[in-house]
Motif scaffolding. Structure first.
Motif, short mmCIF file in Angstrom:
data_model
loop_
_atom_site.label_atom_id
_atom_site.label_comp_id
_atom_site.label_asym_id
_atom_site.label_seq_id
_atom_site.Cartn_x
_atom_site.Cartn_y
_atom_site.Cartn_z
N UNK A 195 -82.51 46.69 -28.94
CA UNK A 195 -83.47 46.21 -29.94
C UNK A 195 -83.71 44.71 -29.86
N UNK A 196 -83.40 44.10 -28.72
CA UNK A 196 -83.69 42.69 -28.50
C UNK A 196 -85.12 42.61 -27.96
N UNK A 197 -85.96 41.79 -28.57
CA UNK A 197 -87.35 41.69 -28.09
C UNK A 197 -87.42 41.25 -26.62
N UNK A 198 -88.38 41.80 -25.89
CA UNK A 198 -88.57 41.46 -24.48
C UNK A 198 -88.78 39.95 -24.32
N UNK A 199 -89.50 39.36 -25.23
CA UNK A 199 -89.74 37.91 -25.17
C UNK A 199 -88.42 37.15 -25.19
N UNK A 200 -87.49 37.58 -26.02
CA UNK A 200 -86.18 36.93 -26.12
C UNK A 200 -85.38 37.15 -24.84
N UNK A 201 -85.41 38.35 -24.28
CA UNK A 201 -84.68 38.63 -23.04
C UNK A 201 -85.23 37.78 -21.90
N UNK A 202 -86.55 37.70 -21.82
CA UNK A 202 -87.18 36.89 -20.76
C UNK A 202 -86.78 35.42 -20.92
N UNK A 203 -86.79 34.95 -22.15
CA UNK A 203 -86.41 33.56 -22.43
C UNK A 203 -84.97 33.31 -22.01
N UNK A 204 -84.08 34.23 -22.30
CA UNK A 204 -82.67 34.08 -21.92
C UNK A 204 -82.50 34.04 -20.40
#
Length: 84
Positions: A30-39
């Motif tokens: 449930x982690x947003x894709x935007x957050x995963x990409x940023x990480x």
């Protein structure tokens, strides 16, 4: 940050990611894709291409992704291949 992964990096150079498993783990997180990409330090567009197998993760990107998801990087490896 990468100390615990040093022993695994040489293995990763000759392995392939199980993208079906990765998709499942991402969905359950449930982690947003935007957050995963940023990480990972990449754009959302690049992230989508890489998780769909249309591009390859750099080892550092993939380590960051697995750390963000809270999984062991070796759990997503299936067979010999080419992960840069």
């Amino acid at each position: 940050m990468f100390g615990e992964w040093r022993a695994k990096i040489n293995i990763l150079r000759i392995c392939e990611v199980d993208y079906e498993l990765l998709h499942s783990i991402i969905k359950k997180s449930n982690i947003p894709i935007t957050k995963l990409a940023e990480c990972c330090g990449i754009s959302r567009y690049a992230f989508y291409k890489k998780i769909n197998g249309e591009g390859e993760f750099k080892i550092t990107e993939y380590i960051r992704l697995c750390e963000t998801l809270g999984i062991d990087i070796m759990d997503t490896i299936t067979k010999e291949g080419n992960v840069n």
